[in-house]
Design a protein around this motif. Sequence first.
Motif, PDB file in Angstrom:
ATOM      1  N   SER A 123       1.109  -1.235  -0.399  1.00 28.43           N
ATOM      2  CA  SER A 123      -0.189  -0.578   0.027  1.00 28.43           C
ATOM      3  C   SER A 123       0.866   1.279   0.057  1.00 28.43           C
ATOM      4  O   SER A 123       0.519   2.186  -0.007  1.00 28.43           O
ATOM      5  CB  SER A 123      -1.023   0.144   1.458  1.00 28.43           C
ATOM      6  OG  SER A 123      -0.143   0.389   2.284  1.00 28.43           O
ATOM      7  N   GLY A 124       2.154   0.833   0.267  1.00 29.83           N
ATOM      8  CA  GLY A 124       3.017   2.272   0.328  1.00 29.83           C
ATOM      9  C   GLY A 124       2.708   3.259   1.350  1.00 29.83           C
ATOM     10  O   GLY A 124       3.394   3.763   1.696  1.00 29.83           O
ATOM     11  N   ALA A 125       2.312   1.913   2.518  1.00 29.34           N
ATOM     12  CA  ALA A 125       2.507   2.711   4.524  1.00 29.34           C
ATOM     13  C   ALA A 125       3.658   3.226   4.860  1.00 29.34           C
ATOM     14  O   ALA A 125       4.554   4.118   5.631  1.00 29.34           O
ATOM     15  CB  ALA A 125       2.001   1.774   4.860  1.00 29.34           C
ATOM     16  N   ASP A 126       4.612   2.043   4.192  1.00 26.82           N
ATOM     17  CA  ASP A 126       5.871   2.878   4.289  1.00 26.82           C
ATOM     18  C   ASP A 126       6.459   4.870   4.284  1.00 26.82           C
ATOM     19  O   ASP A 126       6.954   5.275   5.043  1.00 26.82           O
ATOM     20  CB  ASP A 126       7.392   1.806   3.810  1.00 26.82           C
ATOM     21  CG  ASP A 126       7.528   1.790   2.158  1.00 26.82           C
ATOM     22  OD1 ASP A 126       6.769   1.985   1.540  1.00 26.82           O
ATOM     23  OD2 ASP A 126       8.605   1.580   1.759  1.00 26.82           O
ATOM     24  N   GLU A 127       5.938   4.821   3.337  1.00 21.34           N
ATOM     25  CA  GLU A 127       6.545   6.321   2.478  1.00 21.34           C
ATOM     26  C   GLU A 127       5.135   6.591   3.184  1.00 21.34           C
ATOM     27  O   GLU A 127       5.716   8.237   3.969  1.00 21.34           O
ATOM     28  CB  GLU A 127       5.766   6.039   0.948  1.00 21.34           C
ATOM     29  CG  GLU A 127       6.226   7.229   0.402  1.00 21.34           C
ATOM     30  CD  GLU A 127       7.739   8.235   0.785  1.00 21.34           C
ATOM     31  OE1 GLU A 127       8.223   9.727   1.058  1.00 21.34           O
ATOM     32  OE2 GLU A 127       8.724   7.797   0.541  1.00 21.34           O
ATOM     33  N   THR A 128       4.400   6.496   3.677  1.00 18.48           N
ATOM     34  CA  THR A 128       3.328   7.018   3.843  1.00 18.48           C
ATOM     35  C   THR A 128       4.019   7.539   6.145  1.00 18.48           C
ATOM     36  O   THR A 128       3.298   8.532   6.089  1.00 18.48           O
ATOM     37  CB  THR A 128       2.070   6.296   4.440  1.00 18.48           C
ATOM     38  OG1 THR A 128       1.179   6.278   3.248  1.00 18.48           O
ATOM     39  CG2 THR A 128       0.957   6.858   5.363  1.00 18.48           C
TER      40      THR A 128
END
Length: 141
Positions: A123-128
């Motif tokens: 989901s791109g949670a690391d960037e979030t």
Amino acid sequence: MFTPAKGWTYAQAESATIAQAADEGPAFATAQIDAGEGKQAIEKRDAALEALAREINVTLPKKKVNWKKPDDIKDVAGRKIGLWQKEGAARGTRKGPLLIFGDTGKDGEIVLGLGFVPEDDSSGADETILQSIESISVAAE
């Protein structure tokens, strides 16, 4: 104060500010703590990290954080915030890396937090989580 991720559940608890995408998915927790000074500061940071992990049901990796040697440093709200990534964390049945962040080179009142993202998350949670860390602001004293 930080900007929570869009679509995540956000809560201001008594001891921490938390945000999560789902019960076992990506999660973020942060607090301002009194780290004390000297050797006491390391023990207080370790204890605060454990407390934050409990807030979002994260099992910490076995290897302790070397608070004196961050993997990276970011300038956030005029503070030098260290970043440490540790492998071997878990949240529920999902395993993944843990991103730990906190004031560096400073004793007394500090910002401390952690972010967890499952290995299978796309989901791109690391960037979030990084964006949330960069959005942290410190209240005027």
